[in-house]
Write an enzyme that holds these catalytic residues in place. Structure first.
Site, PDB file in Angstrom:
ATOM      1  CG  HIS A 191      -5.789   1.776   5.244  1.00  0.00           C
ATOM      2  ND1 HIS A 191      -5.386   2.778   6.098  1.00  0.00           N
ATOM      3  CD2 HIS A 191      -4.743   0.928   5.136  1.00  0.00           C
ATOM      4  CE1 HIS A 191      -4.150   2.527   6.478  1.00  0.00           C
ATOM      5  NE2 HIS A 191      -3.725   1.421   5.904  1.00  0.00           N
ATOM      6  CD  GLU A 225      -2.984   5.457   6.731  1.00  0.00           C
ATOM      7  OE1 GLU A 225      -2.963   5.479   5.487  1.00  0.00           O
ATOM      8  OE2 GLU A 225      -2.064   4.958   7.415  1.00  0.00           O
ATOM      9  CG  ASN A 249      -1.750   1.187   1.415  1.00  0.00           C
ATOM     10  OD1 ASN A 249      -1.842   2.014   0.513  1.00  0.00           O
ATOM     11  ND2 ASN A 249      -2.391   1.300   2.579  1.00  0.00           N
ATOM     12  CE  LYS A 260      -0.167   3.181   4.762  1.00  0.00           C
ATOM     13  NZ  LYS A 260      -0.136   3.290   6.210  1.00  0.00           N
ATOM     14  N   GLY A 303       2.373   2.296  10.721  1.00  0.00           N
ATOM     15  CA  GLY A 303       3.310   3.407  10.538  1.00  0.00           C
ATOM     16  C   GLY A 303       4.002   3.836  11.819  1.00  0.00           C
ATOM     17  CB  SER A 314       5.273  -1.616  11.998  1.00  0.00           C
ATOM     18  OG  SER A 314       4.796  -0.301  12.264  1.00  0.00           O
ATOM     19  CD  GLU A 364      -3.482  -2.685   7.315  1.00  0.00           C
ATOM     20  OE1 GLU A 364      -2.342  -2.868   6.884  1.00  0.00           O
ATOM     21  OE2 GLU A 364      -4.169  -1.704   7.007  1.00  0.00           O
TER      22      GLU A 364
HETATM   23  P1  PGA Z   1       2.842   0.367   7.617  1.00  0.00           P
HETATM   24  O1  PGA Z   1       1.363   0.502   7.012  1.00  0.00           O
HETATM   25  O2  PGA Z   1       3.420  -0.918   7.048  1.00  0.00           O
HETATM   26  O3  PGA Z   1       3.581   1.578   7.130  1.00  0.00           O
HETATM   27  O4  PGA Z   1       2.701   0.302   9.097  1.00  0.00           O
HETATM   28  C1  PGA Z   1       0.542  -0.616   6.840  1.00  0.00           C
HETATM   29  C2  PGA Z   1      -0.780  -0.193   6.235  1.00  0.00           C
HETATM   30  O5  PGA Z   1      -1.273   0.886   6.595  1.00  0.00           O
HETATM   31  O6  PGA Z   1      -1.355  -0.907   5.390  1.00  0.00           O
END
Ligand code: PGA
Length: 247
Positions: free
Chosen positions: A94, A96, A10, A12, A170, A210, A164
């Site tokens: 997601h 976010e 992803n 983003k 992140g 992460s 997740e």
């Molecule tokens: P990250 O994000 O690997 O940067 O923690 C994972 C995601 O949001 O799908």
């Protein structure tokens, strides 16, 4: 049939024409485990060039899509348009999108139904916040998010569930492989009880938050962890190591 390991990247809202081209060129050159399904999700602006640039063993996903197929919805992309453009996958729900852009459980369920109806495959993201984990309601939250989808979707064969935990996205705070396995097992039990046993057996439940080259192998070894949804590390060369976590 064993579940095919699945790794999604992803991106983003990251990347440029040049950097995304470079990421894809690196993936095209890399030796990727043929037993892993690989899907990259660049920003919408770069979907078509990514599709044209990627080897056929690398699939492409949108990061979001709307519930309607066309009309006066400025700024949105429809599932029908993704299908028209040859994009087979979409990420929905997601955290976010849920926290920053108001995607409620119900909107995520509507989007999932619309995407499946249009013929897309869906990476459906669920997961708890840190407060919810500390309150001991992780599984309840995941089940609430899944229940919303279940009221609108009966066929789950084109869904990959991405667990997740929001506190791990992140942040560099990866869930331990035991924590991931425990929740994945509960999610699979939910699918068995609320969809059916065959779907529970076949559905991929992937972990996100992460994930990096250093921690992926241990988690990949967990019985109910069928892959990863990778954010930050999907922009880096180590994404190849994550794709090859079970090789
Ligand atoms: P990250 O994000 O690997 O940067 O923690 C994972 C995601 O949001 O799908």
């Amino acid at each position: 049939m064993p579940r095919k390991f699945f790794v999604g990247g992803n991106f983003k809202m990251n990347g440029t024409v040049k950097s995304i081209q470079e990421i894809i060129e690196n993936l095209n050159k890399a030796k990727l485990d043929p037993n892993t399904e690989v899907v990259i999700a660049p920003p919408a602006l770069y979907l078509l060039t990514s599709l044209a640039a990627a080897n056929p063993n690398i699939q492409v996903a949108a990061q979001n899509a709307y519930t309607k197929s066309s009309g006066a919805y400025t700024g949105e992309i429809s599932p029908a348009q993704l299908v028209d453009a040859g994009i087979p996958w979409v990420i929905l729900g997601h955290s976010e999108r849920r926290t920053l852009f108001g995607d409620t459980d119900e909107i995520v369920a509507d989007k999932t139904k619309a995407a499946l109806d249009a013929g897309l495959s869906v990476i459906l993201c669920i997961g708890e916040t840190l407060d919810e984990r500390e309150a001991g309601i992780t599984v309840k939250v995941c089940e609430r998010q899944l229940d919303a989808v279940r009221t609108k979707v009966t066929d789950w064969s084109k869904i990959v569930i991405a667990y997740e935990p929001v506190w791990a996205i992140g942040t560099g705070k990866v869930a331990t492989c035991e924590q991931a396995q425990e929740v994945h097992k509960d999610i699979r039990a939910w699918v068995a009880n609320n969809v059916n046993g065959e779907t529970a057996e076949n559905i991929r439940i992937i972990y996100g938050g992460s994930v990096n080259a250093g921690n992926c192998k241990q988690s990949a070894a967990q019985i109910d962890v069928d892959g990863f949804l990778v954010g930050g590390a999907s922009l880096k060369p180590e994404f190849v190591d994550i794709v090859n976590a079970t090789a």
